[in-house]
Design a protein around this motif. Structure first.
Motif, PDB file in Angstrom:
ATOM      1  N   ALA A 133     -24.161 -22.808  12.632  1.00 15.14           N
ATOM      2  CA  ALA A 133     -23.783 -21.645  11.825  1.00 15.14           C
ATOM      3  C   ALA A 133     -24.965 -20.820  11.336  1.00 15.14           C
ATOM      4  O   ALA A 133     -24.912 -19.598  11.315  1.00 15.14           O
ATOM      5  CB  ALA A 133     -22.927 -22.083  10.644  1.00 15.14           C
ATOM      6  N   LEU A 134     -26.042 -21.481  10.926  1.00 14.12           N
ATOM      7  CA  LEU A 134     -27.211 -20.787  10.373  1.00 14.12           C
ATOM      8  C   LEU A 134     -28.423 -20.985  11.274  1.00 14.12           C
ATOM      9  O   LEU A 134     -28.642 -22.086  11.787  1.00 14.12           O
ATOM     10  CB  LEU A 134     -27.522 -21.328   8.968  1.00 14.12           C
ATOM     11  CG  LEU A 134     -26.376 -21.258   7.954  1.00 14.12           C
ATOM     12  CD1 LEU A 134     -26.757 -22.011   6.686  1.00 14.12           C
ATOM     13  CD2 LEU A 134     -26.019 -19.817   7.654  1.00 14.12           C
ATOM     14  N   PRO A 135     -29.239 -19.964  11.465  1.00 15.93           N
ATOM     15  CA  PRO A 135     -30.399 -20.107  12.347  1.00 15.93           C
ATOM     16  C   PRO A 135     -31.352 -21.228  11.949  1.00 15.93           C
ATOM     17  O   PRO A 135     -31.955 -21.862  12.816  1.00 15.93           O
ATOM     18  CB  PRO A 135     -31.101 -18.743  12.243  1.00 15.93           C
ATOM     19  CG  PRO A 135     -30.032 -17.796  11.813  1.00 15.93           C
ATOM     20  CD  PRO A 135     -29.097 -18.599  10.948  1.00 15.93           C
ATOM     21  N   VAL A 136     -31.513 -21.492  10.646  1.00 15.60           N
ATOM     22  CA  VAL A 136     -32.444 -22.517  10.173  1.00 15.60           C
ATOM     23  C   VAL A 136     -31.850 -23.922  10.210  1.00 15.60           C
ATOM     24  O   VAL A 136     -32.524 -24.905   9.909  1.00 15.60           O
ATOM     25  CB  VAL A 136     -32.930 -22.210   8.736  1.00 15.60           C
ATOM     26  CG1 VAL A 136     -33.736 -20.911   8.711  1.00 15.60           C
ATOM     27  CG2 VAL A 136     -31.765 -22.154   7.764  1.00 15.60           C
ATOM     28  N   GLN A 137     -30.607 -24.020  10.620  1.00 20.06           N
ATOM     29  CA  GLN A 137     -29.864 -25.283  10.632  1.00 20.06           C
ATOM     30  C   GLN A 137     -30.091 -26.039  11.936  1.00 20.06           C
ATOM     31  O   GLN A 137     -29.954 -25.491  13.022  1.00 20.06           O
ATOM     32  CB  GLN A 137     -28.380 -24.961  10.437  1.00 20.06           C
ATOM     33  CG  GLN A 137     -27.478 -26.123  10.319  1.00 20.06           C
ATOM     34  CD  GLN A 137     -26.020 -25.677  10.170  1.00 20.06           C
ATOM     35  OE1 GLN A 137     -25.714 -24.493  10.124  1.00 20.06           O
ATOM     36  NE2 GLN A 137     -25.136 -26.648  10.124  1.00 20.06           N
ATOM     37  N   LEU A 138     -30.402 -27.329  11.810  1.00 17.02           N
ATOM     38  CA  LEU A 138     -30.611 -28.192  12.972  1.00 17.02           C
ATOM     39  C   LEU A 138     -29.514 -29.245  13.110  1.00 17.02           C
ATOM     40  O   LEU A 138     -29.373 -29.850  14.163  1.00 17.02           O
ATOM     41  CB  LEU A 138     -31.972 -28.900  12.864  1.00 17.02           C
ATOM     42  CG  LEU A 138     -33.204 -28.009  12.724  1.00 17.02           C
ATOM     43  CD1 LEU A 138     -34.432 -28.852  12.419  1.00 17.02           C
ATOM     44  CD2 LEU A 138     -33.390 -27.170  13.974  1.00 17.02           C
ATOM     45  N   VAL A 139     -28.765 -29.491  12.004  1.00 16.88           N
ATOM     46  CA  VAL A 139     -27.823 -30.605  11.909  1.00 16.88           C
ATOM     47  C   VAL A 139     -26.543 -30.158  11.209  1.00 16.88           C
ATOM     48  O   VAL A 139     -26.596 -29.382  10.251  1.00 16.88           O
ATOM     49  CB  VAL A 139     -28.443 -31.748  11.067  1.00 16.88           C
ATOM     50  CG1 VAL A 139     -27.450 -32.858  10.801  1.00 16.88           C
ATOM     51  CG2 VAL A 139     -29.697 -32.284  11.707  1.00 16.88           C
ATOM     52  N   GLU A 140     -25.413 -30.680  11.667  1.00 19.57           N
ATOM     53  CA  GLU A 140     -24.142 -30.540  10.956  1.00 19.57           C
ATOM     54  C   GLU A 140     -23.319 -31.796  11.249  1.00 19.57           C
ATOM     55  O   GLU A 140     -23.322 -32.279  12.373  1.00 19.57           O
ATOM     56  CB  GLU A 140     -23.384 -29.297  11.414  1.00 19.57           C
ATOM     57  CG  GLU A 140     -22.143 -29.025  10.611  1.00 19.57           C
ATOM     58  CD  GLU A 140     -21.588 -27.628  10.819  1.00 19.57           C
ATOM     59  OE1 GLU A 140     -20.350 -27.492  10.814  1.00 19.57           O
ATOM     60  OE2 GLU A 140     -22.381 -26.674  10.986  1.00 19.57           O
ATOM     61  N   ILE A 141     -22.652 -32.310  10.220  1.00 15.07           N
ATOM     62  CA  ILE A 141     -21.885 -33.549  10.393  1.00 15.07           C
ATOM     63  C   ILE A 141     -20.499 -33.395   9.770  1.00 15.07           C
ATOM     64  O   ILE A 141     -20.383 -32.958   8.628  1.00 15.07           O
ATOM     65  CB  ILE A 141     -22.584 -34.764   9.746  1.00 15.07           C
ATOM     66  CG1 ILE A 141     -24.043 -34.866  10.202  1.00 15.07           C
ATOM     67  CG2 ILE A 141     -21.831 -36.056  10.079  1.00 15.07           C
ATOM     68  CD1 ILE A 141     -24.844 -35.934   9.457  1.00 15.07           C
ATOM     69  N   THR A 142     -19.477 -33.771  10.524  1.00 14.87           N
ATOM     70  CA  THR A 142     -18.119 -33.853   9.996  1.00 14.87           C
ATOM     71  C   THR A 142     -17.798 -35.324   9.728  1.00 14.87           C
ATOM     72  O   THR A 142     -18.355 -36.213  10.377  1.00 14.87           O
ATOM     73  CB  THR A 142     -17.079 -33.277  10.971  1.00 14.87           C
ATOM     74  OG1 THR A 142     -17.095 -34.053  12.165  1.00 14.87           O
ATOM     75  CG2 THR A 142     -17.364 -31.817  11.286  1.00 14.87           C
ATOM     76  N   PHE A 143     -16.911 -35.560   8.767  1.00 10.65           N
ATOM     77  CA  PHE A 143     -16.559 -36.926   8.386  1.00 10.65           C
ATOM     78  C   PHE A 143     -15.057 -37.068   8.219  1.00 10.65           C
ATOM     79  O   PHE A 143     -14.392 -36.121   7.794  1.00 10.65           O
ATOM     80  CB  PHE A 143     -17.198 -37.299   7.031  1.00 10.65           C
ATOM     81  CG  PHE A 143     -18.698 -37.299   7.025  1.00 10.65           C
ATOM     82  CD1 PHE A 143     -19.406 -38.471   7.210  1.00 10.65           C
ATOM     83  CD2 PHE A 143     -19.405 -36.119   6.829  1.00 10.65           C
ATOM     84  CE1 PHE A 143     -20.796 -38.474   7.185  1.00 10.65           C
ATOM     85  CE2 PHE A 143     -20.787 -36.108   6.808  1.00 10.65           C
ATOM     86  CZ  PHE A 143     -21.486 -37.285   6.987  1.00 10.65           C
TER      87      PHE A 143
END
Length: 152
Positions: A133-143
């Motif tokens: 979603a964001l250019p500076v983002q490297l990680v996203e986690i759903t739970f």
């Protein structure tokens, strides 16, 4: 006649993108808690450990991945606590990273640290993706977590 209305309990951080995109951070239905993709931000919505970007807005490296993972798990713990749950209640997670090898190495370390065990007792999938979603983002986690008590 039986009332069949589905009872939902929701929680948010109150960060700007919740309203902009139009979603809740977490929702509980019966005994299951679903967390939307969590990322690395503080309570005000400021990004923690942002990736350094090149001239075209792409990360120059993935050195911030471990710190982003750590803050992402902290945020997940905060959301789970809204429902009286912890990481011990998590049964499944989906991990999305911009770089597979870097993500796998960072996740392997931080997951064990955050769950407090060498083999966290949840199903986990890791996906290398081309963009988050964001250019500076490297990680996203759903739970997904399951508790033995329904929402009130």
């Amino acid at each position: 006649m039986k009332n069949t209305e589905l009872v939902k309990k929701v929680a948010n951080f109150g960060v700007a993108w919740e309203g902009a995109y139009g979603y809740v951070q977490a929702i509980q239905v019966k005994d299951t808690i679903y967390l939307s993709g969590q990322l690395s931000h503080d309570v005000e919505g400021n990004f923690i450990a942002p990736a350094v970007l090149d001239k075209v807005g792409k990360p120059v490296d993935y050195s911030q991945m471990e710190e982003q993972f750590r803050q992402t798990y902290v945020n997940a713990k905060t959301m789970l606590a809204e429902f009286g749950a912890t990481l011990d209640d998590v049964v499944e997670e989906g991990v999305f990273v911009l770089d597979g090898p870097s993500g796998f190495a960072a996740a392997a370390k931080v997951r064990k640290e955050m769950y407090g065990t060498n083999i966290p007792q949840c199903a986990s999938s890791i996906f290398g993706v081309s963009q988050l979603a964001l250019p500076v983002q490297l990680v996203e986690i759903t739970f997904r977590a399951v508790i033995d008590r329904p929402s009130n």
